[in-house]
Scaffold this active site. Structure first.
Site, PDB file in Angstrom:
ATOM      1  N   ASP A   8     -60.835  73.601  18.555  1.00 52.27           N
ATOM      2  CA  ASP A   8     -62.135  73.080  18.912  1.00 52.27           C
ATOM      3  C   ASP A   8     -61.858  71.571  18.679  1.00 52.27           C
ATOM      4  OD1 ASP A   8     -64.921  72.514  19.098  1.00 52.27           O
ATOM      5  OD2 ASP A   8     -64.756  72.090  16.679  1.00 52.27           O
ATOM      6  N   LEU A   9     -62.743  70.764  19.399  1.00 52.51           N
ATOM      7  CA  LEU A   9     -62.316  69.213  19.108  1.00 52.51           C
ATOM      8  C   LEU A   9     -63.173  68.538  18.247  1.00 52.51           C
ATOM      9  CD1 LEU A   9     -60.938  66.552  20.688  1.00 52.51           C
ATOM     10  CD2 LEU A   9     -63.214  66.670  22.032  1.00 52.51           C
ATOM     11  N   ASP A  10     -64.667  68.568  18.357  1.00 58.70           N
ATOM     12  CA  ASP A  10     -65.441  67.983  17.418  1.00 58.70           C
ATOM     13  C   ASP A  10     -65.308  68.420  15.855  1.00 58.70           C
ATOM     14  OD1 ASP A  10     -66.372  66.198  19.460  1.00 58.70           O
ATOM     15  OD2 ASP A  10     -67.715  67.776  20.208  1.00 58.70           O
ATOM     16  N   THR A  16     -65.950  63.267  15.494  1.00 55.94           N
ATOM     17  CA  THR A  16     -67.139  62.842  16.376  1.00 55.94           C
ATOM     18  C   THR A  16     -68.449  63.438  16.086  1.00 55.94           C
ATOM     19  OG1 THR A  16     -66.195  64.702  17.857  1.00 55.94           O
ATOM     20  CG2 THR A  16     -65.912  62.287  18.711  1.00 55.94           C
ATOM     21  N   LYS A  44     -73.689  71.709  15.182  1.00 59.71           N
ATOM     22  CA  LYS A  44     -72.348  71.630  15.474  1.00 59.71           C
ATOM     23  C   LYS A  44     -71.741  72.595  16.207  1.00 59.71           C
ATOM     24  CE  LYS A  44     -71.161  69.038  11.362  1.00 59.71           C
ATOM     25  NZ  LYS A  44     -70.190  69.094  10.083  1.00 59.71           N
ATOM     26  N   GLY A  45     -71.067  72.539  17.203  1.00 60.16           N
ATOM     27  CA  GLY A  45     -70.511  73.590  18.084  1.00 60.16           C
ATOM     28  C   GLY A  45     -71.539  74.301  19.281  1.00 60.16           C
ATOM     29  N   VAL A  46     -73.020  73.760  18.958  1.00 56.21           N
ATOM     30  CA  VAL A  46     -73.759  73.917  19.859  1.00 56.21           C
ATOM     31  C   VAL A  46     -73.885  73.176  21.167  1.00 56.21           C
ATOM     32  CG1 VAL A  46     -76.352  74.239  19.859  1.00 56.21           C
ATOM     33  CG2 VAL A  46     -75.142  74.921  17.970  1.00 56.21           C
ATOM     34  N   ARG A  48     -75.306  70.802  24.315  1.00 56.41           N
ATOM     35  CA  ARG A  48     -76.185  69.615  24.360  1.00 56.41           C
ATOM     36  C   ARG A  48     -77.717  70.020  24.391  1.00 56.41           C
ATOM     37  NH1 ARG A  48     -74.687  65.379  28.764  1.00 56.41           N
ATOM     38  NH2 ARG A  48     -72.711  66.040  27.914  1.00 56.41           N
ATOM     39  N   SER A 113     -63.693  73.450  23.529  1.00 59.09           N
ATOM     40  CA  SER A 113     -64.638  72.574  22.965  1.00 59.09           C
ATOM     41  C   SER A 113     -65.947  72.758  24.057  1.00 59.09           C
ATOM     42  CB  SER A 113     -64.324  71.208  23.205  1.00 59.09           C
ATOM     43  OG  SER A 113     -65.300  70.301  22.974  1.00 59.09           O
ATOM     44  N   ALA A 114     -67.073  72.685  23.216  1.00 55.90           N
ATOM     45  CA  ALA A 114     -68.155  72.901  23.945  1.00 55.90           C
ATOM     46  C   ALA A 114     -68.857  71.474  24.515  1.00 55.90           C
ATOM     47  CB  ALA A 114     -69.718  73.306  22.815  1.00 55.90           C
ATOM     48  N   SER A 115     -67.805  70.568  24.402  1.00 56.04           N
ATOM     49  CA  SER A 115     -68.593  68.998  24.831  1.00 56.04           C
ATOM     50  C   SER A 115     -68.045  69.029  26.165  1.00 56.04           C
ATOM     51  CB  SER A 115     -67.699  68.085  23.943  1.00 56.04           C
ATOM     52  OG  SER A 115     -68.253  66.893  24.281  1.00 56.04           O
ATOM     53  N   LYS A 116     -69.056  68.265  26.897  1.00 60.96           N
ATOM     54  CA  LYS A 116     -68.766  67.917  28.180  1.00 60.96           C
ATOM     55  C   LYS A 116     -67.976  66.707  28.291  1.00 60.96           C
ATOM     56  CE  LYS A 116     -72.133  70.209  30.482  1.00 60.96           C
ATOM     57  NZ  LYS A 116     -73.663  70.344  31.110  1.00 60.96           N
ATOM     58  N   ASN A 117     -67.762  65.762  27.099  1.00 63.60           N
ATOM     59  CA  ASN A 117     -67.121  64.828  26.768  1.00 63.60           C
ATOM     60  C   ASN A 117     -65.709  64.972  26.590  1.00 63.60           C
ATOM     61  OD1 ASN A 117     -69.333  62.849  27.627  1.00 63.60           O
ATOM     62  ND2 ASN A 117     -70.306  63.827  25.906  1.00 63.60           N
ATOM     63  N   LYS A 144     -70.898  78.807  22.531  1.00 65.47           N
ATOM     64  CA  LYS A 144     -70.578  79.337  21.191  1.00 65.47           C
ATOM     65  C   LYS A 144     -71.858  79.757  20.361  1.00 65.47           C
ATOM     66  CE  LYS A 144     -66.626  76.327  20.843  1.00 65.47           C
ATOM     67  NZ  LYS A 144     -66.215  75.455  20.071  1.00 65.47           N
ATOM     68  N   GLU A 168     -61.601  76.012  13.982  1.00 59.30           N
ATOM     69  CA  GLU A 168     -63.002  75.682  14.304  1.00 59.30           C
ATOM     70  C   GLU A 168     -63.465  74.915  12.904  1.00 59.30           C
ATOM     71  OE1 GLU A 168     -65.342  75.998  17.440  1.00 59.30           O
ATOM     72  OE2 GLU A 168     -65.725  75.483  15.624  1.00 59.30           O
ATOM     73  N   ASP A 169     -64.646  74.245  13.208  1.00 60.19           N
ATOM     74  CA  ASP A 169     -65.413  73.477  11.975  1.00 60.19           C
ATOM     75  C   ASP A 169     -66.796  74.145  12.060  1.00 60.19           C
ATOM     76  OD1 ASP A 169     -66.146  71.885  14.250  1.00 60.19           O
ATOM     77  OD2 ASP A 169     -67.103  70.699  12.994  1.00 60.19           O
TER      78      ASP A 169
HETATM   79  C1  BG6 Z   1     -69.713  70.407  20.467  1.00 60.33           C
HETATM   80  C2  BG6 Z   1     -70.452  69.656  19.247  1.00 60.33           C
HETATM   81  O1  BG6 Z   1     -68.146  70.183  20.244  1.00 60.33           O
HETATM   82  O2  BG6 Z   1     -70.044  69.727  21.637  1.00 60.33           O
HETATM   83  C3  BG6 Z   1     -71.804  69.646  19.390  1.00 60.33           C
HETATM   84  O3  BG6 Z   1     -70.008  70.421  18.051  1.00 60.33           O
HETATM   85  C4  BG6 Z   1     -72.298  69.219  20.665  1.00 60.33           C
HETATM   86  O4  BG6 Z   1     -72.508  68.906  18.350  1.00 60.33           O
HETATM   87  C5  BG6 Z   1     -71.490  69.788  21.692  1.00 60.33           C
HETATM   88  O5  BG6 Z   1     -73.625  69.416  20.874  1.00 60.33           O
HETATM   89  C6  BG6 Z   1     -71.863  69.222  23.124  1.00 60.33           C
HETATM   90  O6  BG6 Z   1     -71.400  68.138  23.221  1.00 60.33           O
HETATM   91  P1  BG6 Z   1     -71.594  67.126  24.599  1.00 60.33           P
HETATM   92  O7  BG6 Z   1     -70.457  65.821  24.307  1.00 60.33           O
HETATM   93  O8  BG6 Z   1     -71.200  67.793  25.887  1.00 60.33           O
HETATM   94  O9  BG6 Z   1     -73.102  66.797  24.521  1.00 60.33           O
HETATM   95 MG    MG Z   2     -66.664  71.282  16.252  1.00 57.29          MG
END
Ligand code: BG6
Ligand code: MG
Length: 214
Positions: A8-10, A16, A44-46, A48, A113-117, A144, A168-169
């Site tokens: 996982d990233l964040d 982050t 966390k992990g959820v 946006r 990672s769940a993050s689009k960033n 997740k 994973e955190d």
């Molecule tokens: C996860 C974070 O990695 O990414 C969440 O733990 C976050 O807190 C999710 O909501 C989505 O991130 P982003 O960057 O796409 O808004």
């Molecule tokens: Mg995380």
């Protein structure tokens, strides 16, 4: 036998979660919704969109989809402003030695990672080259604790799920690993991550050799 690591990233590679919190807090303040760091744990992990739903529920607010989309975009613009200031100095302790050792030992490595960033963050931190496969929120449709992100990671590495170990955190991420048929290492507190096969405060507390024995 473990042949691949999925990170996982964040909260595992970089902290982050702090920037996510600051950006959500700014939005919550604007909406006059009480939002604490404790509430932030639930995000966390959820994804946006789901994070925004949780915040709105804290304020007992219901909004039309279009308005929710605009609010999520607003939060993300603030978040991106924060992460654009990040430097490799913010990579969490032990991450670089752990990734280096894993690759020297021919363990395949993926980001899940769940993050689009996530892609932007890896570039900012000069970490992209450490991963054979990068799966981000742009590639997954189910957040997740659904195992989709990790299953895509395993597939990208060309490995069966049982040959992959997840780092994973978030409780939702540990559950995603379990549902995907993978063992996991929880990064954080045992109170939240008790279902992981092992819990550590960070990658600096672990060696590749010992986690391969899990
Ligand atoms: C996860 C974070 O990695 O990414 C969440 O733990 C976050 O807190 C999710 O909501 C989505 O991130 P982003 O960057 O796409 O808004
Ligand atoms: Mg995380």
């Amino acid at each position: 036998m473990i042949k691949g690591f999925i990170f996982d990233l964040d909260g595992v590679i970089v902290d982050t979660a702090r920037y996510h919190y600051l950006a959500w807090k700014r939005l919550a303040d604007e909406l006059a919704i009480p939002f604490t760091e404790k509430d932030n744990e639930r995000l966390k992990g959820v994804s946006r969109g789901q994070s925004l739903d949780i915040i709105l529920s804290l304020g007992h607010k219901k909004l039309p989809e279009q308005e929710k989309h605009a609010l999520a975009t607003k939060k993300n613009n603030w978040y991106v402003e924060y992460i654009m200031q990040m430097t490799p100095a913010e990579i969490l302790p032990g991450v670089l030695p752990f990734l280096t050792a894993a690759r020297e030992m021919k363990i395949k490595t993926a980001l899940g990672s769940a993050s689009k960033n996530a892609g932007t963050i890896l570039n900012k931190l000069n970490l992209t080259g450490f991963f054979d496969v990068v799966v981000t929120g742009n590639e997954v449709s189910k957040a997740k604790p659904d195992p989709e992100v990790f299953l895509l990671g395993a597939k990208g590495l060309g490995l069966p799920p049982a040959a992959c170990l997840v780092f994973e955190d978030a409780g939702a991420g540990i559950e995603a690993a379990r549902r995907g048929g993978m063992k996991s290492i929880g990064i954080g507190s045992a109170a939240v991550l008790g279902k992981a096969n092992r819990v550590a405060g960070g990658l600096h507390e672990l060696s590749v050799e010992e986690v391969l024995k899990i």
